[in-house]
Design an enzyme around this catalytic site. Sequence first.
Site, short mmCIF file in Angstrom:
data_model
loop_
_atom_site.label_atom_id
_atom_site.label_comp_id
_atom_site.label_asym_id
_atom_site.label_seq_id
_atom_site.Cartn_x
_atom_site.Cartn_y
_atom_site.Cartn_z
N GLY A 23 0.84 -1.18 0.00
CA GLY A 23 0.00 0.00 0.00
C GLY A 23 0.88 1.23 0.00
O GLY A 23 2.09 1.15 0.21
N LYS A 24 0.27 2.35 -0.24
CA LYS A 24 0.97 3.63 -0.21
C LYS A 24 -0.09 4.71 -0.12
O LYS A 24 -1.24 4.49 -0.49
CB LYS A 24 1.79 3.80 -1.48
CG LYS A 24 2.94 4.75 -1.38
CD LYS A 24 4.09 4.17 -0.60
CE LYS A 24 5.36 4.96 -0.84
NZ LYS A 24 6.52 4.35 -0.24
N ALA A 25 0.32 5.86 0.35
CA ALA A 25 -0.60 6.99 0.40
C ALA A 25 0.11 8.24 -0.06
O ALA A 25 1.34 8.35 0.05
CB ALA A 25 -1.14 7.19 1.81
N ASP A 74 7.69 8.81 4.32
CA ASP A 74 8.08 8.83 2.92
C ASP A 74 8.50 10.26 2.61
O ASP A 74 8.65 11.07 3.52
CB ASP A 74 6.92 8.37 2.02
CG ASP A 74 7.38 7.92 0.64
OD1 ASP A 74 7.90 8.76 -0.11
OD2 ASP A 74 7.20 6.75 0.29
#
Length: 180
Positions: A82-84, A118
């Site tokens: 996942g990533k946002a 990040d």
Amino acid sequence: MGVFTSTDDPGSTGHEQVVFCQDKQTGLKAIIGIYSTALGPALGGTRFYPYDSEEAALADVLDLSRGMAYKNALAGLDLGGGKAVIWGDPEQIKSEALLRAYGRFVESLAGRYYTACDVGTYVPDMDVIARETRYVTGRSVEHGGAGDSSVLTAWGVFQGMRAAAEHVWGEPTLRGRRVG
């Protein structure tokens, strides 16, 4: 606080879930991409960046979340990908209220997605986000976390470069080499 989960055609990108998050009071606009939870909850950082458009932010989160699924699987972790992304200039709009609003969106996924640092987000930001969700890593040692992982990431990249140099040039040194 409002949330929209894409259900038009979730399989078109291979993602399990894509969540569009907006909190007008704080100016938060974010997208959370869950590519896969086949091996476990999706793990990936939150990038805070001034994208040119919502389409650019969406393209980035889709690519990054897919990459995290492969990265976690190749590392042998029991984690999905996942990533946002938070869309905006962190120098202009980042605030405790915005990060906490984002944390509430992460919490609403009930453990399907774990966030971390990040580009544009740091350990102190994860400490703030953790006030609203337990699904966050990369917290400070003072708040029960392992601290900044960027040093370990950089070390891993360096070791990968050394391994590539050994494969290509027969020795694991970068001295006198140009790498792109």
